[in-house]
Enzyme design. Structure first.
Site, short mmCIF file in Angstrom:
data_model
loop_
_atom_site.label_atom_id
_atom_site.label_comp_id
_atom_site.label_asym_id
_atom_site.label_seq_id
_atom_site.Cartn_x
_atom_site.Cartn_y
_atom_site.Cartn_z
N LYS A 87 0.86 -1.19 0.00
CA LYS A 87 0.00 0.00 0.00
C LYS A 87 0.89 1.24 0.00
CE LYS A 87 -4.31 1.35 2.30
NZ LYS A 87 -5.12 1.17 3.52
O1 G3P Z 1 -7.80 2.19 5.19
C1 G3P Z 1 -8.03 3.53 5.02
C2 G3P Z 1 -9.42 4.03 5.28
O2 G3P Z 1 -10.35 3.02 5.09
C3 G3P Z 1 -9.57 4.80 6.55
O3 G3P Z 1 -10.90 4.92 6.99
O4 G3P Z 1 -12.59 5.59 8.66
O5 G3P Z 1 -10.17 6.21 9.03
O6 G3P Z 1 -11.52 7.34 7.28
P1 G3P Z 1 -11.31 6.07 8.05
#
Ligand code: G3P
Length: 218
Positions: A87
């Site tokens: 990633k």
């Molecule tokens: O993996 C990255 C992403 O899914 C993060 O999600 O909820 O922290 O905005 P969030």
């Protein structure tokens, strides 16, 4: 549509896996830190453990931001297990690193995508997945789903094979709407996956069926 779980928590990964609908896992440094994992060996071991639970693509994020750092880290991560997807953030050296890994046949997930232009560039560099963060766009009064729709159109126009991995999914309607638009993958918390199965009419209907079955004394 593939379902990935967005967590580094082994119990939640096991629970989603037990449901039988899980296709992969995404992690990021914040999710890893939340599990209290410290030290390089423990981090690498944690990725190995995730790979043992789920038979699908597992995204492991690089921490370096220079081309050289990302290549070194990414190669180390990719060597851990065949399921590891490197990633990489959408920055200039990140695009170069995606191209490097793509030429070597190593899978990549380009993260922190917030515009269609960024998604186009990641696809040109040969990213396996592109991760638009829809919840974080919604957080700043910008419709994250519109971005998924735009990227879908652009990729279909040119037959890009990069898969749209809707990330930062927060709830069931994100999942359903991403499916309607045609995202290839969604990654979300266990609650968003399990939320899909809930409906009060299902619960009420089952309760009545069971009552009636009992009245027949079978
Ligand atoms: O993996 C990255 C992403 O899914 C993060 O999600 O909820 O922290 O905005 P969030």
């Amino acid at each position: 549509m593939k379902f990935f779980i967005d967590t580094a928590n082994l119990d939640q990964i096991e629970e989603a896996q037990a449901l039988g609908v899980l296709d992969g896992v995404t992690t990021n440094p914040s999710l890893m830190a939340k599990e209290g994992i410290t030290g390089k060996e423990n981090i690498l071991n944690h990725y190995r453990n995730i790979c043992e639970i789920v038979a699908g693509d597992i995204s492991a994020e690089v921490i370096g931001t220079s081309f050289e750092e990302m290549i070194k880290e990414g190669e180390e991560l990719a060597a851990l297990h065949p399921q590891i997807v490197v990633k990489i953030p959408m920055i200039k050296d990140g695009v170069k690193a995606i191209k490097y890994f793509s030429d070597k046949g190593i899978k990549t997930n380009c993260t922190l995508i917030f515009s269609c232009g960024q998604a186009l560039l990641a696809a040109k560099a040969g990213a396996t997945y592109v991760s638009p963060f829809i919840g974080r766009l919604d957080d700043v009064s910008t419709d994250g789903l519109l971005l998924i729709d735009e990227i879908r159109r652009v990729y279909d126009n040119y037959g890009f094979e990069t898969q749209i991995l809707a990330a930062s999914v927060r709830h069931t309607m994100h999942v359903v709407n991403c499916a309607k638009i045609g995202a290839d993958v969604m990654t979300g918390p266990l609650s968003a996956i399990e939320g899909l199965l809930r409906h009060p009419l299902t619960d009420n209907g089952l309760k009545k069926f069971l009552e009636d079955a009992r009245s027949m004394q079978v």
